[in-house]
Design a protein around this motif. Structure first.
Motif, mmCIF file in Angstrom:
data_model
loop_
_atom_site.group_PDB
_atom_site.id
_atom_site.type_symbol
_atom_site.label_atom_id
_atom_site.label_comp_id
_atom_site.label_asym_id
_atom_site.label_seq_id
_atom_site.Cartn_x
_atom_site.Cartn_y
_atom_site.Cartn_z
ATOM 1 N N GLU A 209 -17.060 5.334 -4.815
ATOM 2 C CA GLU A 209 -15.929 5.261 -3.892
ATOM 3 C C GLU A 209 -14.669 4.699 -4.542
ATOM 4 O O GLU A 209 -13.565 4.947 -4.058
ATOM 5 C CB GLU A 209 -16.303 4.415 -2.678
ATOM 6 N N ARG A 210 -14.821 3.936 -5.607
ATOM 7 C CA ARG A 210 -13.641 3.367 -6.264
ATOM 8 C C ARG A 210 -12.770 4.415 -6.935
ATOM 9 O O ARG A 210 -11.593 4.172 -7.186
ATOM 10 C CB ARG A 210 -14.084 2.312 -7.285
ATOM 11 N N SER A 211 -13.350 5.579 -7.226
ATOM 12 C CA SER A 211 -12.580 6.655 -7.864
ATOM 13 C C SER A 211 -12.731 7.975 -7.113
ATOM 14 O O SER A 211 -12.522 9.035 -7.706
ATOM 15 C CB SER A 211 -13.021 6.821 -9.319
ATOM 16 N N GLU A 217 -5.811 4.741 -1.469
ATOM 17 C CA GLU A 217 -6.004 3.397 -1.987
ATOM 18 C C GLU A 217 -6.378 2.415 -0.880
ATOM 19 O O GLU A 217 -7.246 1.546 -1.064
ATOM 20 C CB GLU A 217 -4.726 2.928 -2.693
ATOM 21 N N ARG A 220 -9.986 3.012 0.087
ATOM 22 C CA ARG A 220 -10.907 2.462 -0.910
ATOM 23 C C ARG A 220 -11.085 0.966 -0.715
ATOM 24 O O ARG A 220 -12.218 0.448 -0.744
ATOM 25 C CB ARG A 220 -10.385 2.748 -2.322
ATOM 26 N N LYS A 221 -9.978 0.262 -0.493
ATOM 27 C CA LYS A 221 -10.078 -1.189 -0.298
ATOM 28 C C LYS A 221 -10.875 -1.525 0.959
ATOM 29 O O LYS A 221 -11.694 -2.448 0.966
ATOM 30 C CB LYS A 221 -8.680 -1.789 -0.218
ATOM 31 N N MET A 224 -14.524 -0.853 0.277
ATOM 32 C CA MET A 224 -15.078 -1.855 -0.615
ATOM 33 C C MET A 224 -15.386 -3.143 0.130
ATOM 34 O O MET A 224 -16.401 -3.813 -0.131
ATOM 35 C CB MET A 224 -14.107 -2.127 -1.769
#
Length: 373
Positions: A209-211, A217, A220-221, A224
């Protein structure tokens, strides 16, 4: 010194303008025969480690155990090839699929004279199937489910799992619906063995998921943070499970030492029942001790002797005393308990339970001696 403009312009030619080099037609049958004992692979994630590191790491004795009997070649474009000295080593490595490097999956297939940018792209997984009633655990049913995922290579109907070679460039499937012979629809879930990292959003194994290109963006945060909260919750549950297991183990140890203490109460109740049977009820209600039959006194004496023999049998043996002294020798002062408790969160609780047990055992023994006198 400035470079000529014509030279700078020629160094950035378009792909359509590049010249195509025609290779000659030669006999390469001897190369095809030599590569018959070779495996070719491809890394799906190219941002974590290099191919050279994978080639030098995987043949080690604690992974593939073929070090010194295989030669690795970097083919470029995240692809590589391993040439084996024996067919047995090649089959042994194939049996250890799926393969991972730094928890990222990579494809590994037997070499064939194939030309393609995305070859190889297959991965072999054992997949657990859940949701099918046990009276439908048949080979044909699991083959039908596995064929929707890829090419079925093996079926273990008794364990409800199927081995599938699937296209790793496509998203993974973790759930589906199946129609039983009775016409009912059931939800089927698939769990992949030895699948470490993949994108939880689009289900690709080439990134996480980070990429993920489908997420912004901010998304993603946010994802996370959710994953971090889930990991913390799982870690807390694991710690609670370990703590409960340690407490249970300590209680079992204490139970082995304090078994006589636990058995005293039932023995006393049993003795009271015997007394109520042996002593006439009318004399207990009257409470006239001087008018009792002398035979009752003898009975009471026999009961007292019997109770003493019972308590003697229940008295802790030498093994129990030695085990208790063993625990006493390991006693830790309170200051050191507090200090050790920081590094070992369960140790302070264990010491506290042991101290409570020793106090309870001493009090029970003191009461019994007092009652005996």
């Amino acid at each position: 010194m400035d470079r000529p403009k014509a030279l700078v312009k020629n160094t950035h030619l378009d792909e359509d303008d590049e010249e195509i080099i025609e290779l000659p037609h030669v006999d390469n049958s001897h190369l095809i025969a030599r590569f018959s004992r070779s495996l070719v692979g491809r890394m799906f994630n190219t941002e974590i480690r290099s191919t050279e590191a994978l080639i030098s790491f995987m043949p080690r004795h604690n992974i593939w155990d073929v070090e010194g009997r295989v030669h690795g070649i970097d083919l470029g474009n995240s692809r590589f090839q391993f040439n084996f000295d024996s067919e047995a080593d090649l089959l042994k490595v194939l049996s250890k699929r799926p393969c991972h490097f730094t928890k990222w999956s990579f494809s590994l297939e037997r070499w064939i004279p194939h030309v393609g940018e995305y070859f190889p792209n297959n991965m072999t997984f054992w997949i657990w199937i859940s949701g099918i009633p046990t009276h439908f655990w048949l080979k044909e049913n699991f083959e039908a489910i596995g064929s929707r995922l890829g090419r079925v290579t093996a079926v273990d109907a008794r364990a409800a799992r199927v081995q599938v070679s699937l296209n790793a460039d496509e998203p993974l499937k973790f759930a589906a619906k199946a129609r039983l012979q009775s016409g009912e629809l059931v939800r089927v879930e698939m769990k992949y063995e030895r699948l470490d990292r993949w994108c939880l959003t689009c289900r690709h194994i080439s990134y996480d998921e980070r990429s993920c290109p489908l997420l912004s963006e901010d998304q993603r945060k946010e994802n996370m943070k959710e994953r971090e909260a889930e990991r913390n919750l799982n870690q807390t549950l694991r710690e609670d499970l370990i703590r409960d297991r340690d407490i249970l183990h300590l209680c079992r140890q204490a139970g082995q030492i304090s078994a006589p203490t636990r058995e005293r109460a039932p023995a006393a109740n049993h003795l009271a029942e015997n007394r109520s049977i042996l002593i006439p009820a009318n004399e207990e209600r009257a409470g006239e001790k001087d008018r009792r039959d002398p035979r009752d006194t003898e009975v009471r004496k026999n009961d007292d002797n019997r109770s003493a023999s019972v308590w003697n049998r229940l008295e802790p043996s030498r093994d129990y005393r030695s085990e208790a002294r063993h625990f006493e020798r390991r006693y830790v002062p309170e200051e050191e308990q507090i200090y050790r408790g920081r590094d070992h969160p369960h140790q302070a609780e264990n010491v506290y339970r042991k101290r409570r047990y020793e106090e309870s055992f001493a009090n029970s023994k003191r009461k019994w001696k007092k009652k005996k006198k």
